[in-house]
Write a protein that holds these residues in place. Structure first.
Motif, PDB file in Angstrom:
ATOM      1  N   ALA A  84      -3.809  -4.753  -2.623  1.00  0.00           N
ATOM      2  CA  ALA A  84      -3.781  -3.336  -2.243  1.00  0.00           C
ATOM      3  C   ALA A  84      -4.190  -2.454  -3.410  1.00  0.00           C
ATOM      4  O   ALA A  84      -3.880  -2.761  -4.569  1.00  0.00           O
ATOM      5  CB  ALA A  84      -2.376  -2.951  -1.772  1.00  0.00           C
ATOM      6  N   LYS A 122      -5.036   1.889  -4.560  1.00  0.00           N
ATOM      7  CA  LYS A 122      -5.137   3.326  -4.310  1.00  0.00           C
ATOM      8  C   LYS A 122      -5.733   4.006  -5.539  1.00  0.00           C
ATOM      9  O   LYS A 122      -5.474   3.560  -6.655  1.00  0.00           O
ATOM     10  CB  LYS A 122      -3.758   3.927  -4.006  1.00  0.00           C
ATOM     11  CG  LYS A 122      -3.287   3.724  -2.587  1.00  0.00           C
ATOM     12  CD  LYS A 122      -2.027   4.536  -2.325  1.00  0.00           C
ATOM     13  CE  LYS A 122      -1.582   4.436  -0.879  1.00  0.00           C
ATOM     14  NZ  LYS A 122      -0.368   5.235  -0.619  1.00  0.00           N
ATOM     15  N   TYR A 180       0.832  -1.204   0.000  1.00  0.00           N
ATOM     16  CA  TYR A 180       0.000   0.000   0.000  1.00  0.00           C
ATOM     17  C   TYR A 180       0.867   1.254   0.000  1.00  0.00           C
ATOM     18  O   TYR A 180       0.640   2.194  -0.772  1.00  0.00           O
ATOM     19  CB  TYR A 180      -0.923  -0.019   1.218  1.00  0.00           C
ATOM     20  CG  TYR A 180      -1.875   1.150   1.295  1.00  0.00           C
ATOM     21  CD1 TYR A 180      -3.072   1.141   0.578  1.00  0.00           C
ATOM     22  CD2 TYR A 180      -1.589   2.256   2.089  1.00  0.00           C
ATOM     23  CE1 TYR A 180      -3.955   2.209   0.644  1.00  0.00           C
ATOM     24  CE2 TYR A 180      -2.463   3.332   2.160  1.00  0.00           C
ATOM     25  CZ  TYR A 180      -3.643   3.302   1.433  1.00  0.00           C
ATOM     26  OH  TYR A 180      -4.508   4.366   1.500  1.00  0.00           O
TER      27      TYR A 180
END
Length: 497
Positions: free
Chosen positions: A191, A193, A167
């Motif tokens: 992960a 984003k 992350y």
């Protein structure tokens, strides 16, 4: 009655009997067919659809059950809590229960939420999380004593330390990282984003829904991106299958390769000179792979891609429901009858451009199979489901999913991927104290070579008996802003050192 009338009467009766027998037979066939159909549908429902319907968050029975049970806890591989119900010290008052997510944004997409609906593992495991499934004696004791019922707990294969590393490695970029153990199929990392905090979802719901950055999407499993040069793994395998003498391949790269009606340039206009197949793979030479792609028969190319899960569902059942899928597969097709089919389209597709899309989840499965001598182990996120009184309700086992390629093919691809990390486009791994194998990719999003790109790294690494496969994508970035291989290296370093 005359003899003649008697015979006529017998003949008439037999005719009537045949007519009735025919009607009875037709009726029997019709009802038998209906019965067989209903039986077939029932078997299909029980074996395939029932588990999904039962576990659906829309199931009325589950909704009612959730009102009188403390929702179970979701744990990481090492036993840390990823999602837990805070009863506010009033176990018997379910109205003030709050779902807590100790790691906030880090696991948001893969664990999901229970506010404004259900997503992620909170959705997939909803049935188990609200069903006590205690042994009969314990159930009777709780019924008579008035003890609060608790749902089952979910133990995942997710690694907290490695997830944090992945992350953080994404930095400020949009993108996703997924990592697993090629020998067991255990998924360590998923992960993505941008992200969000599930605990503040209610407060930020409108803002998050208006966001153009799609924070709810798990880019490691749901993102479908132009593949770029990581697709050259597929092109290489198809070329090997068509040409027994593939080791004799030679190509002279001058930076730009001229074809009959078009030309292709290598990344940055680099001239690689004389190359064999290993060197072309290590250098990620566009001219060499476009040339190979034009030689491969479209039917064989399609078959090779489909054998690697293009255009079909990925076998990650722990992230699927009937109404939606939290895992997306890639797309690839060469159709000689289509209007767009020509040498330019084939050449560009061979280097992962045009309509070639793929998810990090799919690419990590391909890398995992290569690492495991061609065999994909069943990928999974859920290690076991356990009742609140410690009884294991169900448990995952290590098993083979599918042979994606022969061991000989996997061995050859390993050699090429090792070259990438030794002297090719990912030579940042050359001095590592572990052995790395990989393929980089820079997907040109506007096909002109002067705009934003998707940065890719797909590969695996090993040290002693430890192995890890990873796929990383950084979405829509400037060429020099970031590198997926740098993200992968941080994951490898953390896991193997």
């Amino acid at each position: 009655m005359s003899r003649q009338n008697y015979k006529k009467d017998i003949k008439q009766k037999r005719k009537e009997e045949r007519r009735l027998n025919k009607q009875t037979l037709v009726t029997t066939i019709i009802f038998s067919s209906i019965f067989v159909f209903m039986l077939g549908y029932y078997v299909h429902f029980v074996l395939k659809d029932a588990p999904t319907v039962i576990s659906s968050s829309q199931n009325g029975r589950i909704k009612e059950q959730a009102k009188k049970v403390v929702r179970g806890t979701i744990y990481a591989k090492d036993g840390e809590e990823l999602a837990v119900t805070d009863t506010n010290e009033t176990d018997d008052n379910f109205e003030d229960d709050v779902r807590r997510y100790p790691f906030g944004k880090v696991f948001a997409q893969v664990i999901g939420y229970t506010t404004k609906g259900f997503t992620g593992l909170e959705d997939v495991c909803n049935y188990d999380l609200v069903m006590p499934k205690q042994n009969a004696i314990k159930q009777i004791e709780d019924d008579f004593s008035g003890n609060v019922l608790r749902g089952c707990n979910i133990y995942t294969t997710l690694d907290v330390d490695l997830q944090k590393t992945a992350y953080n490695a994404l930095g400020d970029f949009k993108g996703g990282i997924i990592a697993l153990d090629p020998d067991t199929g255990e998924i360590f990392v998923s992960a993505s984003k941008p992200s969000y905090n599930p605990e503040s979802l209610e407060k930020n719901w409108k803002k998050l829904n208006k966001s153009t950055t799609a924070p709810f999407m798990n880019r490691s499993t749901q993102g479908r991106y132009m593949a770029g040069s990581v697709f050259k793994i597929v092109t290489t395998l198809a070329y090997m299958r068509q040409n027994d003498q593939y080791k004799d391949f030679q190509f002279s790269c001058r930076g730009t390769t001229n074809f009959e009606n078009f030309k292709l340039s290598c990344y940055g206009g680099s001239a690689h000179g004389s190359e064999n197949l290993e060197e072309a793979f290590a250098n990620s030479c566009n001219g060499a792979f476009a040339t190979m792609g034009l030689e491969i028969k479209p039917k064989l190319f399609n078959q090779t891609a489909e054998a690697l899960y293009f255009n079909q569902a990925l076998p990650i059942d722990d992230l699927k429901t009937s109404s939606t899928s939290y895992v997306k597969s890639g797309s690839f097709e060469l159709n000689p009858k289509s209007e767009q089919f020509n040498d330019y389209y084939v050449a560009e597709s061979s280097i992962g451009q045009q309509d070639v899309l793929v998810s990090p989840a799919q690419m990590v499965l391909i890398a995992s199979a290569i690492a495991n001598d061609g065999v994909l182990m069943k990928p999974h996120l859920i290690a076991k489901v356990e009742s609140s009184d410690g009884v294991v309700v169900k448990e995952s086992s290590v098993k083979e999913e599918k042979e994606l390629m022969t061991s000989k093919e996997a061995k050859q691809l390993k050699k090429y991927m090792a070259a990438v990390c030794e002297y090719g486009t990912a030579k940042i791994f050359a001095n590592s104290d572990y052995k790395a194998y990989g393929k980089t990719g820079t997907a040109d999003l506007n096909m002109a070579g002067d705009g934003n790109v998707n940065s890719w790294f797909v590969g695996f690494a090993k040290k002693g008996k430890k192995k890890i496969a990873v796929a990383v994508v950084l979405e829509n970035i400037q060429n020099d802003d970031g590198s997926a291989k740098d993200c992968a290296k941080k994951v490898f370093d953390r896991y193997l050192n």
